[in-house]
Scaffold this motif. Sequence first.
Motif, short mmCIF file in Angstrom:
data_model
loop_
_atom_site.label_atom_id
_atom_site.label_comp_id
_atom_site.label_asym_id
_atom_site.label_seq_id
_atom_site.Cartn_x
_atom_site.Cartn_y
_atom_site.Cartn_z
N ALA A 125 -35.23 33.90 17.02
CA ALA A 125 -34.17 34.04 18.02
C ALA A 125 -33.01 33.13 17.66
O ALA A 125 -33.22 31.98 17.24
CB ALA A 125 -34.70 33.67 19.39
N PRO A 126 -31.78 33.62 17.83
CA PRO A 126 -30.64 32.72 17.62
C PRO A 126 -30.68 31.58 18.63
O PRO A 126 -31.14 31.76 19.77
CB PRO A 126 -29.42 33.61 17.87
CG PRO A 126 -29.91 34.96 18.17
CD PRO A 126 -31.40 34.95 18.23
N ARG A 127 -30.21 30.43 18.21
CA ARG A 127 -30.19 29.26 19.09
C ARG A 127 -28.84 29.19 19.79
O ARG A 127 -27.80 29.33 19.17
CB ARG A 127 -30.43 27.99 18.27
CG ARG A 127 -30.60 26.77 19.13
CD ARG A 127 -31.14 25.59 18.32
NE ARG A 127 -31.56 24.53 19.20
CZ ARG A 127 -30.73 23.57 19.64
NH1 ARG A 127 -29.48 23.57 19.28
NH2 ARG A 127 -31.19 22.64 20.46
N HIS A 128 -28.88 29.02 21.09
CA HIS A 128 -27.67 28.81 21.89
C HIS A 128 -27.97 27.65 22.84
O HIS A 128 -28.55 27.84 23.92
CB HIS A 128 -27.27 30.09 22.64
CG HIS A 128 -28.42 30.83 23.22
ND1 HIS A 128 -28.93 30.58 24.48
CD2 HIS A 128 -29.18 31.81 22.71
CE1 HIS A 128 -29.95 31.38 24.71
NE2 HIS A 128 -30.14 32.12 23.66
N PRO A 129 -27.63 26.43 22.40
CA PRO A 129 -28.03 25.22 23.13
C PRO A 129 -27.57 25.21 24.59
O PRO A 129 -26.45 25.61 24.90
CB PRO A 129 -27.37 24.09 22.35
CG PRO A 129 -27.12 24.66 21.00
CD PRO A 129 -26.86 26.11 21.20
N LEU A 130 -28.46 24.76 25.45
CA LEU A 130 -28.15 24.63 26.86
C LEU A 130 -27.20 23.46 27.10
O LEU A 130 -27.27 22.44 26.40
CB LEU A 130 -29.44 24.34 27.65
CG LEU A 130 -30.43 25.47 27.78
CD1 LEU A 130 -31.77 24.94 28.29
CD2 LEU A 130 -29.90 26.53 28.71
N PRO A 131 -26.36 23.54 28.12
CA PRO A 131 -25.58 22.36 28.52
C PRO A 131 -26.53 21.25 28.98
O PRO A 131 -27.62 21.52 29.50
CB PRO A 131 -24.74 22.88 29.69
CG PRO A 131 -24.74 24.37 29.57
CD PRO A 131 -26.04 24.73 28.90
N GLY A 132 -26.11 20.01 28.79
CA GLY A 132 -26.96 18.86 29.10
C GLY A 132 -27.54 18.85 30.50
O GLY A 132 -28.73 18.60 30.70
N ALA A 133 -26.71 19.12 31.51
CA ALA A 133 -27.19 19.09 32.89
C ALA A 133 -28.21 20.19 33.15
O ALA A 133 -29.21 19.98 33.85
CB ALA A 133 -26.02 19.21 33.86
N THR A 134 -27.99 21.36 32.57
CA THR A 134 -28.94 22.46 32.72
C THR A 134 -30.25 22.12 32.05
O THR A 134 -31.33 22.37 32.61
CB THR A 134 -28.35 23.75 32.11
OG1 THR A 134 -27.11 24.04 32.76
CG2 THR A 134 -29.31 24.93 32.28
N ARG A 135 -30.18 21.53 30.86
CA ARG A 135 -31.40 21.14 30.13
C ARG A 135 -32.22 20.13 30.95
O ARG A 135 -33.43 20.25 31.07
CB ARG A 135 -31.06 20.55 28.77
CG ARG A 135 -32.30 20.09 27.99
CD ARG A 135 -31.95 19.55 26.62
NE ARG A 135 -31.07 20.42 25.90
CZ ARG A 135 -31.41 21.59 25.35
NH1 ARG A 135 -32.64 22.02 25.43
NH2 ARG A 135 -30.52 22.31 24.72
#
Length: 164
Positions: A125-135
């Motif tokens: 799967a392609p990686r699409h990093p989560l925003p910090g607060a969401t993570r």
Amino acid sequence: MSEPAFALSPLTMPVDGRQSETARALQRGTLRYLAARGLMGVPEFGLASGRRADIAAIDARGEVWVIEIKSSVIDFRTDRKWVEYRLHCDRLFFAVSPDFPLDILPEETGVLVADQFGAGLIREAPRHPLPGATRKALTLRLARTAAGRLMGLMDPEAMRGIEL
């Protein structure tokens, strides 16, 4: 040698009646695959959006995967809520059975082919990093859900009336 203070017996997930036999087999094999890769999976994981991911998993670095199980072509064609799951993970995968036609799955997702014994990675799967607060919020939700389920297995009375 003394006995341990307590010992956990093998735990099994209760059957909730929402899944077919095929979906449960795919879930089991996918969870085994994830564990072998160092990801700890939480099945039937409630997302902040109110949707329920078939499996949410987290690795030691904090990367979050969501795996959507598709037990049939009809299941895939009639259920489009998986598009929303991208907002809740770094990588989005489908887990399907060996006879599933892979060419109908979206190219922007990863693909796992599974059965009750394990799974194999067909497409990363392609990686699409989560925003910090969401993570952070998602990581806390995963930890609390997993801990709450373990506690519920060990002492169901303690969890009576508590929503995870």
